[in-house]
Design an enzyme around this catalytic site. Sequence first.
Site, mmCIF file in Angstrom:
data_model
loop_
_atom_site.group_PDB
_atom_site.id
_atom_site.type_symbol
_atom_site.label_atom_id
_atom_site.label_comp_id
_atom_site.label_asym_id
_atom_site.label_seq_id
_atom_site.Cartn_x
_atom_site.Cartn_y
_atom_site.Cartn_z
ATOM 1 C CB CYS A 31 -1.020 0.138 1.295
ATOM 2 S SG CYS A 31 -1.668 1.413 1.715
ATOM 3 C CB CYS A 34 0.373 1.910 3.915
ATOM 4 S SG CYS A 34 -1.424 1.477 3.982
#
Length: 107
Positions: A31, A34
């Site tokens: 991600c 993230c």
Amino acid sequence: MSARAVTEATFEQEVLKNDKPVVVDFWAEWCGPCRAVSPILDAIATEHAEKIDIVKLNVDENPGLAMKYQITAIPAFKVFQGGEVVKTVVGAKPKPALEADLAAYIS
């Protein structure tokens, strides 16, 4: 000080039984957002260490907890206080926005 990793094995002790509010960062290796928000969380963890704990939970490695807390999009942040979720924030944000979201716990 940076956000430390928690797992299904350590979650109860580190998060649910913590005396301080705990922000759990639900994230995954793949991600991009993230990874972008990670240094921001580390900075908040360092600056507000006496008031709040910040931990990271990899949703790929801990799918049971991701399901339990209904994580459908990442990054997602849940603030736990006294073993209960008291706030949910979804999506990567710049540091001032995240600090505003967490103001009740860090000011």
